[in-house]
Design a protein around this motif. Structure first.
Motif, mmCIF file in Angstrom:
data_model
loop_
_atom_site.group_PDB
_atom_site.id
_atom_site.type_symbol
_atom_site.label_atom_id
_atom_site.label_comp_id
_atom_site.label_asym_id
_atom_site.label_seq_id
_atom_site.Cartn_x
_atom_site.Cartn_y
_atom_site.Cartn_z
ATOM 1 N N LYS A 1 41.350 51.022 37.426
ATOM 2 C CA LYS A 1 41.844 50.800 38.783
ATOM 3 C C LYS A 1 40.736 50.673 39.823
ATOM 4 O O LYS A 1 40.954 50.150 40.909
ATOM 5 N N ALA B 1 55.011 48.071 48.617
ATOM 6 C CA ALA B 1 54.267 47.004 47.960
ATOM 7 C C ALA B 1 53.677 46.085 49.033
ATOM 8 O O ALA B 1 54.097 46.095 50.193
ATOM 9 N N ALA C 1 45.368 42.904 39.908
ATOM 10 C CA ALA C 1 45.191 44.055 40.789
ATOM 11 C C ALA C 1 43.750 44.156 41.267
ATOM 12 O O ALA C 1 43.483 44.447 42.440
ATOM 13 N N HIS D 1 47.829 36.489 40.028
ATOM 14 C CA HIS D 1 49.011 36.831 39.218
ATOM 15 C C HIS D 1 49.834 35.589 38.900
ATOM 16 O O HIS D 1 50.234 35.371 37.737
ATOM 17 N N ASP E 1 47.013 52.590 45.380
ATOM 18 C CA ASP E 1 48.213 52.923 44.615
ATOM 19 C C ASP E 1 49.397 52.051 45.019
ATOM 20 O O ASP E 1 50.499 52.215 44.502
ATOM 21 N N THR E 2 49.179 51.130 45.954
ATOM 22 C CA THR E 2 50.237 50.248 46.427
ATOM 23 C C THR E 2 50.463 49.113 45.436
ATOM 24 O O THR E 2 49.503 48.487 44.972
ATOM 25 N N GLU E 3 51.730 48.850 45.103
ATOM 26 C CA GLU E 3 52.052 47.743 44.193
ATOM 27 C C GLU E 3 51.663 46.406 44.829
ATOM 28 O O GLU E 3 51.789 46.227 46.044
ATOM 29 N N LEU E 4 51.237 45.468 44.013
ATOM 30 C CA LEU E 4 50.966 44.134 44.524
ATOM 31 C C LEU E 4 52.274 43.441 44.904
ATOM 32 O O LEU E 4 52.418 42.896 46.004
ATOM 33 N N GLU F 1 56.573 44.073 44.752
ATOM 34 C CA GLU F 1 57.577 45.115 44.564
ATOM 35 C C GLU F 1 58.277 44.983 43.214
ATOM 36 O O GLU F 1 58.841 43.933 42.879
ATOM 37 N N SER F 2 58.190 46.053 42.410
ATOM 38 C CA SER F 2 58.894 46.167 41.123
ATOM 39 C C SER F 2 58.537 45.061 40.139
ATOM 40 O O SER F 2 59.368 44.675 39.299
ATOM 41 N N GLU F 3 57.300 44.538 40.226
ATOM 42 C CA GLU F 3 56.873 43.478 39.310
ATOM 43 C C GLU F 3 55.509 43.835 38.735
ATOM 44 O O GLU F 3 54.529 43.919 39.480
ATOM 45 N N PRO F 4 55.439 44.043 37.425
ATOM 46 C CA PRO F 4 54.136 44.383 36.825
ATOM 47 C C PRO F 4 53.150 43.225 36.971
ATOM 48 O O PRO F 4 53.527 42.054 36.906
#
Length: 259
Positions: free
Chosen positions: A217, A2, A179, A38, A165-168, A170-173
């Motif tokens: 995306k 991320a 995005a 976000h 494809d990298t999360e903004l 870590e483990s947080e929608p």
């Protein structure tokens, strides 16, 4: 991997995936813009503001370089309202404001009968095979995390599509808008007027105006780059998703030949 790891309610840590294009020891501003988007949206939800209000303008001021030390983000309502609202999010690192973003939230009404735009379309992201690195001289963790392609035209003109494809976080929608905004700062550099090994031209700001919310995306940009004779430049882009234009993005540049 991320771009950011949340360490507390308002505290975050950047990963090497945020490495900047001008200097990999500094953060690229693009992921930070996504993070501030976000957190602004989260503040909106936590205050139970009318969901009919959507971001229409996001204006970012880059106040200094960002290192990899932990940083905090503070969100404040500058101008509350039922039909428009102005919200400010500030990234604070090492005790100083580093990035400031102001977002105008605007009420939605049904104007579908008169919807339209004079902005020209560009070929969609499936028109050509994508490839990593975008074929430029840029480096750094963020650029390396991006895939897409560009179609240069005349000098300082062209279009490109990119995604990650990298999360903004870590483990947080995050929302599709966050995005999307986390990709937008690449508009400066995606189409070049001069090789960055010869001239540096970082942007001091980014202002996005969106007349509809982006979907999907892919971020597309129809880009024009201008350099004045006085060391000041501008990158102006019409921003697209796969359904067509969604708005514009402008960035003011400080242009300095390398010596």
């Amino acid at each position: 991997m991320a771009y950011f790891i949340r360490q507390g309610a308002n505290t975050f840590l950047a990963t090497p995936e945020t490495g900047g294009a001008w200097n990999p020891e500094e953060q690229h501003i693009a992921p930070m813009i996504g993070l501030l988007t976000h957190l602004t949206e989260l503040d909106h939800k936590q205050r139970d503001v009318d969901s009919a209000l959507v971001p229409g303008r996001m204006s970012v001021e880059i106040l200094g370089v960002l290192g990899y030390e932990p940083f905090d983000v503070e969100v404040e309502v500058v101008r509350p309202g039922r039909t428009i609202e102005l919200v400010e999010a500030v990234c604070i690192q090492n005790g100083r404001p580093a990035v400031r973003m102001r977002t105008w939230f605007m009420a939605q009404t049904d104007t579908s009968a008169i919807a339209g735009t004079a902005f020209s379309s560009i070929p969609g992201p499936t028109a050509e095979k994508s490839f990593p690195g975008l074929g430029t001289n840029w480096s750094g963790g963020f650029v390396e995390s991006i895939k897409g392609y560009r179609k240069p035209g005349e000098l300082g003109r062209g279009f490109a599509w990119w995604q990650t494809d990298t999360e903004l976080i870590e483990s947080e929608p995050v929302s599709n808008l966050a995005a999307f905004m986390g990709l937008m700062d690449m508009t400066n550099g995606i189409v070049v007027r001069k090789d960055p090994s010869e001239v540096i031209y970082p942007n001091l700001d980014l202002t996005a105006h969106l007349f509809r919310m982006p979907e999907g995306k892919w971020l597309g940009a129809d880009v024009s780059v201008s350099f004045g004779a006085n060391g000041i430049g501008e990158t102006h882009s019409v921003i697209h998703d796969e359904n067509g234009p969604v708005g514009t993005c402008s960035q003011i540049l400080t242009v300095r030949p390398r010596t």
